[in-house]
Scaffold this motif. Structure first.
Motif, short mmCIF file in Angstrom:
data_model
loop_
_atom_site.label_atom_id
_atom_site.label_comp_id
_atom_site.label_asym_id
_atom_site.label_seq_id
_atom_site.Cartn_x
_atom_site.Cartn_y
_atom_site.Cartn_z
N PHE A 1 102.09 35.50 20.12
CA PHE A 1 100.78 35.98 19.65
C PHE A 1 100.06 36.82 20.65
O PHE A 1 99.28 37.67 20.13
CB PHE A 1 100.05 34.65 18.95
N ALA A 2 99.88 36.35 21.79
CA ALA A 2 99.00 36.91 22.76
C ALA A 2 99.51 38.39 23.11
O ALA A 2 98.81 39.17 23.22
CB ALA A 2 99.07 35.99 24.07
N PRO A 3 100.70 38.60 23.37
CA PRO A 3 101.33 40.01 23.67
C PRO A 3 101.17 40.79 22.35
O PRO A 3 100.66 42.13 22.50
CB PRO A 3 102.67 39.83 23.84
N ALA A 4 101.38 40.12 20.97
CA ALA A 4 101.10 41.28 19.92
C ALA A 4 99.41 41.40 19.80
O ALA A 4 99.28 42.54 19.56
CB ALA A 4 101.39 40.49 18.78
N LEU A 5 98.72 40.30 20.05
CA LEU A 5 97.46 40.73 20.24
C LEU A 5 96.90 41.89 21.38
O LEU A 5 96.10 42.87 21.00
CB LEU A 5 96.51 39.61 20.35
N GLN A 6 97.60 41.61 22.30
CA GLN A 6 97.26 42.71 23.45
C GLN A 6 97.51 44.10 23.09
O GLN A 6 96.97 45.05 23.21
CB GLN A 6 98.14 42.12 24.60
N ILE A 7 98.81 44.18 22.28
CA ILE A 7 99.31 45.41 22.16
C ILE A 7 98.27 46.17 20.92
O ILE A 7 97.88 47.26 21.03
CB ILE A 7 100.74 45.38 21.37
N LEU A 8 98.04 45.39 19.92
CA LEU A 8 96.87 45.61 18.85
C LEU A 8 95.55 46.08 19.64
O LEU A 8 94.93 47.23 19.12
CB LEU A 8 96.56 44.73 17.87
N ILE A 9 95.11 45.42 20.58
CA ILE A 9 93.69 45.55 21.05
C ILE A 9 93.96 47.04 22.06
O ILE A 9 92.99 47.74 21.93
CB ILE A 9 93.32 44.60 22.04
N THR A 10 94.82 47.18 22.67
CA THR A 10 95.03 48.28 23.49
C THR A 10 95.36 49.54 22.43
O THR A 10 94.73 50.64 22.81
CB THR A 10 96.29 48.16 24.43
N SER A 11 95.98 49.45 21.46
CA SER A 11 96.24 50.42 20.47
C SER A 11 94.82 50.85 19.94
O SER A 11 94.30 52.00 19.91
CB SER A 11 97.02 50.05 19.35
N LEU A 12 93.91 50.01 19.65
CA LEU A 12 92.70 50.17 18.96
C LEU A 12 92.01 50.96 20.02
O LEU A 12 91.09 52.13 19.54
CB LEU A 12 91.93 48.91 18.52
N PHE A 13 91.79 50.34 21.23
CA PHE A 13 91.10 51.24 22.27
C PHE A 13 91.49 52.75 22.60
O PHE A 13 90.59 53.43 22.81
CB PHE A 13 91.07 50.16 23.64
N VAL A 14 92.87 52.80 22.55
CA VAL A 14 93.51 54.30 22.64
C VAL A 14 93.02 55.16 21.34
O VAL A 14 92.50 56.20 21.86
CB VAL A 14 94.90 54.17 22.90
N PHE A 15 92.90 54.49 20.33
CA PHE A 15 92.25 55.37 19.28
C PHE A 15 90.89 55.66 19.38
O PHE A 15 90.38 56.67 19.17
CB PHE A 15 92.61 54.36 17.93
N LEU A 16 90.05 54.39 19.86
CA LEU A 16 88.72 54.73 20.02
C LEU A 16 88.28 55.71 21.26
O LEU A 16 87.29 56.44 21.19
CB LEU A 16 87.80 53.54 20.39
#
Length: 190
Positions: A69-84
């Motif tokens: 769960f933690a690595p999946a959340l980490q990837i999701l958050i990083t993807s969101l920040f790259v988009f932003l």
């Protein structure tokens, strides 16, 4: 490597932004390596929460959710920040709509400030996730991780100190710019 090329292709405004995103990708890889390693070596019962002292205070069965769960959340958050980073107009800041109406020079300066905080935040988030993944592996084998709680606390305090400093820095820039008419550039008396 393909992700790095994609980020590079989009032309980051500052070189340190690119380096911070590369470090973030490296931290994601480290977290995934730690997690995959943990999947094979961890016992059936693993820590799912740590108290302030660093000792595990909640346990659960080793499952895909508890481990990945933690690595999946980490990837999701990083993807969101790259988009932003590339679309700062979508950040949830009250002033974002106002920023888009500014003259080009002031708009770029404001967007740069948003990008700086985006890059630093994603870097800190990835450091925290990598640290927590390591704590979970170590916590499964040792009931006493006294240093771990303090290490996490120190990481969070350093991030918050940077965030407060950066907000003060932004406030000073905005205060200076607010004393100018955004369209003419002439000084206005406060």
């Amino acid at each position: 490597m393909r992700v790095v090329l994609l980020i590079r292709e989009k032309k980051m405004k500052k070189k340190w932004h690119l380096y911070a995103f590369i470090i973030s990708l490296g931290l994601i890889a480290i977290t995934l390596i730690i997690t995959v390693y943990g999947w094979y070596v961890l016992p059936d019962i693993v820590p799912t929460h740590f108290g302030f002292s660093g000792q595990p205070d909640a346990w659960g069965h080793k499952s895909l959710f508890n481990i990945f769960f933690a690595p999946a959340l980490q990837i999701l958050i990083t993807s969101l920040f790259v988009f932003l980073y590339f679309k700062p107009q979508y950040t949830n800041l009250p002033t974002t709509m106002f920023i888009m109406t500014l003259p080009e020079k002031q708009k770029e300066k404001s967007i740069e400030l948003i990008r700086n905080v985006t890059v630093m935040t994603v870097l800190w988030v990835n450091i925290l996730f990598a640290y927590v993944a390591l704590m979970i592996i170590e916590g499964a084998y040792s009931n006493d991780l006294g240093y771990a709680g303090w290490g996490l606390l120190i990481l969070i305090i350093v991030f918050l100190v940077w965030l407060v400093w950066y907000n003060i820095y932004i406030y000073k820039i905005i205060k200076k710019d607010l004393c100018r008419n955004p369209f003419t550039g002439k000084k206005i008396k406060p």
